[in-house]
Scaffold this motif. Structure first.
Motif: not given
Length: 396
Positions: A214-227, A340-346
């Motif tokens: 698990e990684l925690k990433i902020n995809l939107h403001p104040n929205l940490p999402v588990s990836v 591909n295996s490289h994912y951008a935040i977008a």
């Protein structure tokens, strides 16, 4: 089995004979001789064949021997399909393993096909084994060689695959059916099924999900999402790592599971009288398709539902919400040369938004489920609903 007077010829329990001998470093093996003299003659001819190697003679090689080499080579490269290949080849070897490679054709393979059809196996399953036999024959004709340079087989046979006219159509579920199913499942399975319906994962990936992925990433403001980053060893085909982005529903399930187990995300516990939930040790769940699942879908009135249909449901809902095909492929881990295996935040944000669009029923009212109607028609024709079962399925 008793050894007969000729070294290398043995009597089987059913009274037939088999040859299992070594000559000049070569193993000679074949089953199914009804007479001792036939086995002896075959052994003599095989030895003569070895003696004539220098004059470009091929040694008879049985399917059993060729399959053993195939499995050995697959094992050396740690093939992800090895375990399944062995399982699929065993019945074929039991029925037609004594055939030499040059004897293999549509007619000689038919006893194996008939045997598997009598076991009521799907034609797709039988075709998998036929495909393995074709692969083995192709390797014998193109790559595997004797010391004199000759290939094991002069020419690979053309073996026809069965028409898969018994193939089961996908069976995605409606929102109404989803609610009924969830009500009939125990808590731990309900969480796993709902997570699956919001991520589109395969059953084995849901069961094997680990906290250290698990990684925690902020995809939107104040929205940490588990990836979750899934190691390629847990991905079908093992070609590359894949990601799982949690929408709001999947995220809530992840949070409800947090702290229950040090490694596994999804667990179950068995309460006993007088014991509290927190005092019991949670265990990882190996399968969704267990007794509790099968009883639950039956009570919900969708006995024909398979766990993999949850994945089909996600695909259907993504299409209904007009998610782009490429984004669907990324979510469902479909092979795509442009991926591909490289994912951008977008891109992660795009995946999250797509999955968020199927988190709850949309404005479209599902009044017709074509796949369900087709499946119901099949059930009426056959008169019986079949669920894939596991020999080690557990009651939950």
């Amino acid at each position: 089995m008793a050894r007969t007077k000729q070294t290398g010829i043995r009597t089987e329990k059913d009274g037939s004979y088999r040859v299992d001998a070594k000559y000049r470093g070569q193993r000679l093996f074949k089953r199914g001789f009804s007479l001792y003299q036939e086995a002896e003659q075959w052994l003599m001819e095989a030895k003569i064949g070895i003696s004539r190697l220098d004059s470009e003679q091929r040694i008879p090689v049985t399917l059993d021997q060729a399959a053993a080499r195939y499995v050995k080579e697959k094992g050396k490269i740690n093939s992800p399909s090895l375990k399944n290949d062995i399982s699929m080849l065993k019945p074929a070897i039991a029925v037609i393993g004594s055939l030499t490679l040059d004897e293999i054709n549509n007619e000689t393979v038919k006893p194996f096909i008939d045997f598997r059809l009598k076991q009521r196996l799907k034609k797709k399953t039988i075709n998998y084994t036929i495909g393995l036999i074709r692969t083995i024959c192709n390797l014998a004709a193109d790559e595997w060689r004797f010391e004199n340079g000759l290939t094991w087989l002069e020419k690979a046979p053309k073996i026809t695959l069965l028409d898969e006219d018994d193939k089961r159509p996908p069976r995605p579920i409606t929102w109404n059916e989803q609610e009924k199913i969830l009500q009939q499942l125990p808590e731990h399975l309900r969480n796993m099924v709902l997570f699956d319906l919001n991520t589109g994962l395969r059953e084995d990936v849901v069961c094997s999900l680990r906290w250290d992925w698990e990684l925690k990433i902020n995809l939107h403001p104040n929205l940490p999402v588990s990836v979750f980053v899934i190691p390629r060893v847990n991905v079908k085909g093992r070609k590359s790592e894949r990601i799982v982005v949690c929408n709001s529903v999947a995220q809530s399930i992840v949070e409800s599971q947090r702290g229950l187990h040090a490694e596994a995300v999804f667990t179950y516990w068995r309460p006993r009288k007088g014991e509290d939930k927190v005092d019991l040790k949670h265990q990882p769940v190996n399968f969704i398709n267990n007794t509790a699942w099968q009883k639950g879908v039956k009570r919900a009135g969708v006995e024909d539902l398979h766990v993999h249909d949850l994945r089909h449901t996600v695909g259907m809902r993504l299409r209904l919400t007009e998610v782009g095909e490429r984004t669907q492929d990324v979510i469902l881990w479909h092979s795509n040369k442009s991926m591909n295996s490289h994912y951008a935040i977008a891109q992660l944000r795009e995946i999250y938004d797509a999955l968020e669009g199927i988190a709850r029923p949309g404005h479209e009212e599902e009044t017709l489920n074509l796949h369900a109607m087709i499946r119901q028609a099949q059930i009426r024709a056959v008169g019986k609903v079949t669920q894939k079962s596991r020999s080690n399925k557990k009651a939950a």
